[in-house]
Each structure stands twice: as structure tokens, then as C-alpha cells.
Design a protein around this motif. Structure first.
Motif, PDB file in Angstrom:
ATOM      1  N   ALA A 249       1.033  -1.118  -0.091  1.00  0.00           N
ATOM      2  CA  ALA A 249      -0.123  -0.005   0.073  1.00  0.00           C
ATOM      3  C   ALA A 249       0.790   1.259   0.030  1.00  0.00           C
ATOM      4  N   MET A 250       2.225   1.163  -0.230  1.00  0.00           N
ATOM      5  CA  MET A 250       3.098   2.191  -0.262  1.00  0.00           C
ATOM      6  C   MET A 250       3.993   2.253  -1.112  1.00  0.00           C
ATOM      7  N   ALA A 251       4.317   3.202  -1.884  1.00  0.00           N
ATOM      8  CA  ALA A 251       5.511   3.564  -2.948  1.00  0.00           C
ATOM      9  C   ALA A 251       6.079   4.616  -2.917  1.00  0.00           C
ATOM     10  N   VAL A 252       7.351   4.682  -3.491  1.00  0.00           N
ATOM     11  CA  VAL A 252       7.907   6.073  -3.435  1.00  0.00           C
ATOM     12  C   VAL A 252       7.832   6.403  -5.052  1.00  0.00           C
ATOM     13  N   ALA A 253       7.194   7.589  -5.380  1.00  0.00           N
ATOM     14  CA  ALA A 253       7.273   8.166  -6.686  1.00  0.00           C
ATOM     15  C   ALA A 253       8.810   8.818  -7.045  1.00  0.00           C
ATOM     16  N   CYS A 254       9.537   8.403  -7.921  1.00  0.00           N
ATOM     17  CA  CYS A 254      10.867   8.808  -7.907  1.00  0.00           C
ATOM     18  C   CYS A 254      11.195   9.294  -9.625  1.00  0.00           C
ATOM     19  N   PRO A 255      11.814  10.585  -9.743  1.00  0.00           N
ATOM     20  CA  PRO A 255      11.919  10.880 -11.227  1.00  0.00           C
ATOM     21  C   PRO A 255      13.192  10.063 -11.746  1.00  0.00           C
ATOM     22  N   VAL A 256      12.894   9.775 -12.988  1.00  0.00           N
ATOM     23  CA  VAL A 256      14.145   9.215 -13.673  1.00  0.00           C
ATOM     24  C   VAL A 256      15.015  10.183 -14.225  1.00  0.00           C
ATOM     25  N   ILE A 257      16.414  10.029 -13.984  1.00  0.00           N
ATOM     26  CA  ILE A 257      17.038  11.235 -14.361  1.00  0.00           C
ATOM     27  C   ILE A 257      18.376  10.661 -15.251  1.00  0.00           C
ATOM     28  N   GLY A 258      18.281   9.281 -15.515  1.00  0.00           N
ATOM     29  CA  GLY A 258      19.293   8.576 -16.372  1.00  0.00           C
ATOM     30  C   GLY A 258      18.922   7.532 -17.030  1.00  0.00           C
ATOM     31  N   LYS A 259      19.069   7.191 -18.388  1.00  0.00           N
ATOM     32  CA  LYS A 259      18.664   6.116 -19.048  1.00  0.00           C
ATOM     33  C   LYS A 259      20.020   5.447 -19.786  1.00  0.00           C
ATOM     34  N   TYR A 260      20.326   4.289 -19.530  1.00  0.00           N
ATOM     35  CA  TYR A 260      21.612   3.829 -20.257  1.00  0.00           C
ATOM     36  C   TYR A 260      21.290   2.577 -20.905  1.00  0.00           C
ATOM     37  N   THR A 261      20.895   2.851 -22.053  1.00  0.00           N
ATOM     38  CA  THR A 261      20.424   1.526 -22.702  1.00  0.00           C
ATOM     39  C   THR A 261      21.490   0.358 -22.907  1.00  0.00           C
ATOM     40  N   SER A 262      22.796   0.677 -23.135  1.00  0.00           N
ATOM     41  CA  SER A 262      23.665  -0.383 -23.313  1.00  0.00           C
ATOM     42  C   SER A 262      23.650  -1.351 -22.288  1.00  0.00           C
ATOM     43  N   ARG A 263      23.671  -0.660 -21.073  1.00  0.00           N
ATOM     44  CA  ARG A 263      23.631  -1.493 -19.632  1.00  0.00           C
ATOM     45  C   ARG A 263      22.099  -1.953 -19.265  1.00  0.00           C
ATOM     46  N   LYS A 264      21.293  -1.679 -20.103  1.00  0.00           N
ATOM     47  CA  LYS A 264      19.781  -1.688 -19.698  1.00  0.00           C
ATOM     48  C   LYS A 264      19.557  -1.187 -18.236  1.00  0.00           C
ATOM     49  N   GLN A 265      19.880  -0.045 -17.917  1.00  0.00           N
ATOM     50  CA  GLN A 265      19.894   0.643 -16.752  1.00  0.00           C
ATOM     51  C   GLN A 265      18.977   1.968 -16.814  1.00  0.00           C
ATOM     52  N   ILE A 311      22.551   1.510  -4.864  1.00  0.00           N
ATOM     53  CA  ILE A 311      21.728   2.536  -4.179  1.00  0.00           C
ATOM     54  C   ILE A 311      22.841   3.340  -3.394  1.00  0.00           C
ATOM     55  N   SER A 312      22.764   4.746  -3.655  1.00  0.00           N
ATOM     56  CA  SER A 312      23.832   5.569  -2.853  1.00  0.00           C
ATOM     57  C   SER A 312      22.694   6.709  -2.303  1.00  0.00           C
ATOM     58  N   GLN A 313      23.678   7.760  -1.934  1.00  0.00           N
ATOM     59  CA  GLN A 313      22.786   8.801  -0.935  1.00  0.00           C
ATOM     60  C   GLN A 313      21.334   9.336  -1.724  1.00  0.00           C
ATOM     61  N   GLU A 314      21.438   9.432  -3.143  1.00  0.00           N
ATOM     62  CA  GLU A 314      20.374  10.226  -3.790  1.00  0.00           C
ATOM     63  C   GLU A 314      19.877   9.588  -4.776  1.00  0.00           C
ATOM     64  N   HIS A 315      20.749   8.542  -5.397  1.00  0.00           N
ATOM     65  CA  HIS A 315      20.384   7.771  -6.586  1.00  0.00           C
ATOM     66  C   HIS A 315      20.006   6.231  -6.093  1.00  0.00           C
ATOM     67  N   SER A 316      19.352   5.750  -7.117  1.00  0.00           N
ATOM     68  CA  SER A 316      19.332   4.262  -7.138  1.00  0.00           C
ATOM     69  C   SER A 316      19.559   3.974  -8.656  1.00  0.00           C
ATOM     70  N   VAL A 317      20.093   2.874  -9.010  1.00  0.00           N
ATOM     71  CA  VAL A 317      20.164   2.098 -10.382  1.00  0.00           C
ATOM     72  C   VAL A 317      19.085   0.997 -10.512  1.00  0.00           C
ATOM     73  N   ILE A 318      18.458   0.871 -11.766  1.00  0.00           N
ATOM     74  CA  ILE A 318      17.423  -0.082 -11.936  1.00  0.00           C
ATOM     75  C   ILE A 318      17.726  -0.743 -12.811  1.00  0.00           C
ATOM     76  N   GLN A 319      17.820  -1.955 -12.728  1.00  0.00           N
ATOM     77  CA  GLN A 319      18.339  -3.122 -13.831  1.00  0.00           C
ATOM     78  C   GLN A 319      16.765  -3.288 -14.701  1.00  0.00           C
ATOM     79  N   ALA A 320      16.724  -2.738 -15.564  1.00  0.00           N
ATOM     80  CA  ALA A 320      15.478  -2.556 -16.220  1.00  0.00           C
ATOM     81  C   ALA A 320      14.882  -3.708 -17.270  1.00  0.00           C
ATOM     82  N   GLY A 321      13.946  -4.413 -17.139  1.00  0.00           N
ATOM     83  CA  GLY A 321      13.591  -5.168 -18.244  1.00  0.00           C
ATOM     84  C   GLY A 321      13.247  -4.643 -19.511  1.00  0.00           C
TER      85      GLY A 321
END
Lengths: 375, 375
Positions: A249-265, A311-321
Motif C-alpha cells: 500500500a506504499m510506494a515512492v514516486a521517483c523521477p528518472v534522471i538517467g537512461k543507459y540503454t547499453s547496460r539496460k539500466q 543505491i547511494s545517498q540520492e540515486h538508485s540504479v534499476i536493472q530494467a526489463g
């Protein structure tokens, strides 16, 4: 409100459904529902509990007790063994509400007896295998000794025996959780029987961890349930098998600030100061959260593996499908289901929800009546 | 002030010694010292930096930029690639200070060109192996393309190339850190040379992680250093070998609330909401902090293995050595050196120090002149 930075969103309907489910399960077993408010730490969400009939609460610090006391909560358990350095604050608090305290040693019973200005309820904290605080659940001699000391004090009322089965967070699935619940219940009942046999007739049993309380279907034989995390759930509960993904019932809405297609992140603005560094392990990888497309007012989660793997202080990296990668661009929002909702709530503090027409709004002023029809 | 709950204590002399050491090392190499203020997030500690000659700073969010702007900081780098959802806040900020922004894609350059009301400095974020944000440091084509786009914009000034060598946190000791620093420096210099060869003559190099910056003895060839954690250090820096235990300038004073002699454990009031869930690994065990006896005004740390081996929301479990166990009782205070001081500071927010005669005081009103003689 425009969402421009990491923002904690709840689905009020799911929150209240989770509350009602636990309230009904406890009521059915004639068990007191004393939810742990450390998870949400919110006046508003406290009101929703009140609307569901809750009158007694659990907190994890004296500050939190004072916070909820100020909102009219009068029956409070501070579910951490007493800290002698806060004995003055505890004394002040004791005069203002029906206070329940925890001890696990004779000197702390003596300290309370000496310092409490009014009668307080005292619970004996039992260690049923978690190995944090509490008297070893096999040490019946010490438990009886402390119970007698409390019982003999004019200023203290022996409330009962209380445990936190935190080892449930290492369980392997629902069967394991269910077996753990039964085992802890048996252990607590045997301790109670021993105290009964020694002339202590009024001894309640209090349990509390979310994983085993969500799996358990019948609280009979237990007097009080203190679970907290169940209102939101999180990736940890899903991975433990204590809830379904749709119960989150809870989630955090986060802005995407980077897209790295070659590493699918994808990289989001949203890190350890928003989500905490807690994680679950999946296929030997640390997962700090699960990303989902940002969508409608009501959470409708889809099983996927868009994991936050860094995850670091302000960013997270998502391994995206492939799907998420293809459909997401820099500047979009994603929902992140955190690994641990209690710590996320403690960090972000402010709750928002998505109104079907007005968009993102603070839960301030939102009363349970506003969404009763959806329940 | 009586310490009754988890309280963040710093040794101001050690903090300023750490600042001076880094300031001198950068000055010697004619390199700009632009410390990262995300570590302390404190107006007062900012003043101590100012007293050491610092005029340019790094922050990790727009909110933090505004916070320090309000205290008169006029040259600010927001060291996270721009978040298009905050472009309005960024525009407002740009009018109030000399703003430095980070980009790693052409669309973000175009967005800045379209929206910035005044000239801003733009850094190209380079990924030198950490794998978070930034253009791959081997993709010289894209780097040049972005550099040209910035250079051709009337509204944007190409500041240079910037990297965060976060992989240093996986290094194995000082030699490894030193080799990593040299390798990243070489890579950045080659990129700069490539940009120079293509007509971009004013390209600075900015580096920043604490581990490699603490190990490096000569910053020659680098234009700017953005390190932040070095002011406090923590268990992670000690374990990486980037500082000595005696360089740790922050600890959390935590009350002991449980003593369990049979399992040689102490439990403190002080958990994930105070220390964060970050950890270091020692002999395959997760260590959330190192406990030390609470003692004098000046931190005098002794090497030991009184590790925090368990942490939950409000408690931690210390596996205590014989000495600590024998000398500690419930109600005592212990110092905990956290695994990660940046996250601890973000959680606890308020700084205190131990005055030799007056005891625990907030650092509020403490000026560098007050302890200059001790430096």
C-alpha cells in the motif's frame, strides 16, 4: 501537486483494507489489537486506525509516545525495554496516559518501582529466539523472579509477557512462518502456565511481528497483537511470502534522471536518504526496491524484475526489463516499492495519495469517510 | 545537556583538522577545493569550512543548494545529473548564485539551453567505472558531441568533465585506491586532451570520492576536488584503509538498555533510524558500527572488535569483548562509530560536542575561534 522529487505515495484504500483485515482477525480471536505506530508515525493514519476501532497502540520510543499522546491516544505501550536515562520523561508520560513499559531485569523493575509517580503496566520482555532484548524464554526461573517482583510492587501492575519474533524475517516462506508462530505461541503459553502455577493469575501474552501475524489465521490463545508493518507491507513482506504484491500500500514516486540503454539500466532520483539501505536478497543479489510504471490512483502492481540493484545517498540504479526500458525516458516518474516501508516512512515523513481527478495530494485532511465507498 | 537518547557527537578539532588537511593538499596542487556538503548538511560546519578558505561547495540536491544559498554560499555545484522535473526550481536557483549543473545527454543540454534564465556552468558527467550516471568514459564521440553542444550554447558555459569514482568503496586497501585514482585521473586527462584537440580549450577535471582522495598525496593535474565524507570519516573509511581510526571525528552516543552476559552481548538504544542500515563486512559478518566506551571530550579511539552485529529500527546488538562487557552496565552510554557517517548525519541532523567542563553542548554558536588553540 506536481511530483518533482522522491515522494511517498500511499493507496488509502489498501491501507485501510490492511487495517480492517488485521482488526477482524484479532477481534475474531478476542485478542486486543494494539498496532505498532512506529511504521507510519502519522497522526492521520492514526485516525484511520481509530475509525477501525483501535484504541490502544504500540510505539518504539518515548518521543513517539508523546507525539501520539498529543493526538489523544491514551493507552500506549513503549515496546522497547526501558532506558534508565529517560526515566524522568517516562515518569512525566506515566501521569498522562495508561502507560505500558517493558523490562527484562530486576534492577529495572526496582528502578520503576522507585521512580514511577503513578501505577504503570509492566510487561516482561521474553527472548523467544530473536536474540535482541528479553529474558531467555527457557529461563523460567528468572522470568518468575521478575514477575513476582513486579507483582509485589504497589506501583507496578504485571501486564504479562511480551515477545518480538524478529527471527521471522529470516523465515523461508509461509509454512516456516506458520510453524514459527505456533512454536513461539507454545513457548509463551508454557511460560504463562508456569507463572499461573506459581500464583500469578493475570498474565497476558503479547506478540507482534508482521510476517508471522499475517500468515497466522487464528490468534486464539494470544491476548494482544502488536504488528505494524502490515499496513503498508513492502518488498520484504512479499519476498517472505507474508503478503501478496497487491497488498503493498506504499510506494515512492521517483523521477528518472538517467537512461543507459547499453547496460539496460535506469537511474532514479531516490536513494538511501529516501528509501533507506535495507534490502532483500534475490538470486544472491541485493535488491533495494522494485520499480513499476507510475500510473493510476489505485496501486495495481505487476510482478516483474525491475529491481533497484544499487543505491547511494540520492540515486538508485534499476536493472530494467525490456518493457520498462523501452517505455521510460528521462523525466518520467517510476513507482518504487521499497524493501522496508517502516524505514522509508521514517525518512520521507510526508504521505501523499493520488486523487483520481486532482492528482497528487497530501493525506492531510483526508478522512476515512472520503474513501469509505471504495473499501 | 544530559544525553538520554542517541546523540550525534563530533570532535570539532578533528573535524577542522580533517578540513585543513584536505584544503592544504588541494592548495598545494593549485586545485579548487569544492567540498561536498551532503555529508554534514550543517550551517555551522559550513562556517568552519569558510574559515579554512573554502568558497565553492558541492551539494546533492536542489533543496540542499537552497539551504546553503540562504547562508550566503554563492558558488554551488549540484552534483547529480539534472532532474527535468525540477527545472523551474533550478531556474530560480540559477538567478541567485553561480550555479554548476551536471548533464550526461544531449536532450538535457537542450533543456537547459531552453530554460535557464541566466548563464550556468555545465559539467559533463563521466562514468569512469562506477556504473551509476554519466557517459561511458570510453565513449569519446558522445562526450565530444555534448561538449560541443554546451560550448555552442550562449546560455551555457562548458565547465569541464566530472566523475564520481564510487567504485573506490569496493577497493582492497590503500594501494588499490591509489591505483584507482591514477587510472581515473589518466582516463579523465585523456578525455580532456581529446576535447582540447577538438577545439575545446577550457575543460576542467573534477573528481570527488573520499577514499581515493584521502589516499592520494598529490592532486596535480586535477582542477577540482569534491570530497565530503573525509570531514567525519567512519568505519567504512577505516576498513577501506583511507584513514586511521584516530581520524574519525563523529560518533553516536547511545544508552545501553540491555546486557546479556551469557551471549556476551549488549543492546543499545540506537538503531537504523539513527545509524542507517549501512555496514562494512568483516570476516564475512555485517558490521553496523563499532562501540567504544563513552569518555572524554576529545575522541581517543582504541582498536577493538566490539561490533554492532545486528540492527533494527531503534536497537542494535553489540557482540562485546570481555573488557567492554565487564565495564558496562545498563544505563551507561557507549560511543558508536557508524559504518557510514553521511547517512547517520542525515538521520540525526543535530550535532553536539563534549565541552571539557560544561559537558554535552550543541555546536550551535561554536565558532572555529573557540577551539583554534587546540588545532
Amino acid at each position: 501537486m506536481k511530483i518533482s522529487k522522491p515522494t511517498m505515495i500511499i493507496d488509502p484504500v489498501k491501507v485501510v483494507k490492511n487495517i480492517k483485515k488485521m482488526a477482524e482477525k484479532t477481534a475474531k480471536a478476542h485478542c486486543l489489537f494494539r498496532p505498532h505506530f512506529k511504521t507510519h508515525q502519522s497522526v492521520e493514519i492514526g485516525h484511520w486506525f481509530r475509525s477501525c476501532g483501535v484504541q490502544a497502540i504500540t510505539v518504539s520510543s518515548i518521543d513517539m509516545a508523546n507525539f501520539f499522546l498529543a493526538d489523544g491516544w491514551q493507552n500506549i505501550t513503549v515496546a522497547i525495554v526501558i532506558n534508565p536515562r529517560q526515566i524522568e520523561e517516562i515518569s512525566v508520560l506515566a501521569k498522562k496516559c495508561r502507560l505500558n513499559l517493558l523490562v527484562d531485569s530486576l534492577p529495572m523493575v526496582a528502578l520503576l518501582e522507585k521512580t514511577m509517580p503513578v501505577n504503570v503496566n509492566v510487561w516482561i520482555k521474553i527472548d523467544t529466539g530473536y536474540g535482541r532484548t528479553g529474558i531467555d524464554g527457557n529461563d523460567w526461573h528468572s522470568i518468575l523472579e521478575i514477575a513476582k517482583a513486579i507483582d509485589q510492587s504497589a506501583q507496578l501492575s504485571l501486564a504479562g509477557i511480551l515477545t518480538h519474533t524478529g527471527q521471522s524475517y529470516s523465515a523461508k516462506g509461509r509454512e516456516d512462518l506458520s510453524a514459527l508462530y505456533d512454536q513461539v505461541k507454545d513457548k509463551m503459553q508454557m511460560i504463562r502456565n508456569h507463572l499461573h502455577a506459581n500464583g500469578l493469575s493475570e498474565v497476558k501474552i503479547s506478540l507482534g511481528d508482521t510476517p508471522s501475524c499475517q500468515v497466522c489465521t487464528d490468534f486464539s490463545g494470544i491476548d494482544e497483537i502488536r504488528t505494524g508493518n502490515f499496513i503498508f507491507n513492502d518488498l520484504m513482506q512479499v519476498y517472505l511470502g507474508s503478503c501478496d504484491l497487491q497488498d503493498v500500500a506504499m510506494a515512492v514516486a521517483c523521477p528518472v534522471i538517467g537512461k543507459y540503454t547499453s547496460r539496460k539500466q535506469l537511474v532514479i532520483y531516490g536513494g538511501a536518504v529516501h528509501l533507506s539501505k535495507d534490502y532483500v536478497i534475490s538470486s544472491a543479489i541485493k535488491i533495494y526496491g522494485l520499480a513499476q510504471p507510475f500510473a493510476q490512483a489505485k496501486f495495481d502492481w505487476r510482478k516483474n524484475e525491475n529491481f533497484l540493484i544499487g543505491i547511494s545517498q540520492e540515486h538508485s540504479v534499476i536493472q530494467a526489463g525490456e518493457d520498462l526500458l523501452a517505455s521510460t525516458k528521462v523525466g518520467d516518474l517510476l513507482y518504487v516499492i521499497p524493501a522496508h516501508s517502516c524505514l522509508t516512512a521514517d525518512l520521507l515523513k510526508k504521505y501523499y495519495y493520488i486523487h483520481p481527478t486532482l492528482g497528487c495530494l497530501p493525506i492531510h485532511n483526508l478522512e476515512i469517510d472520503d474513501f469509505k465507498t471504495a473499501l
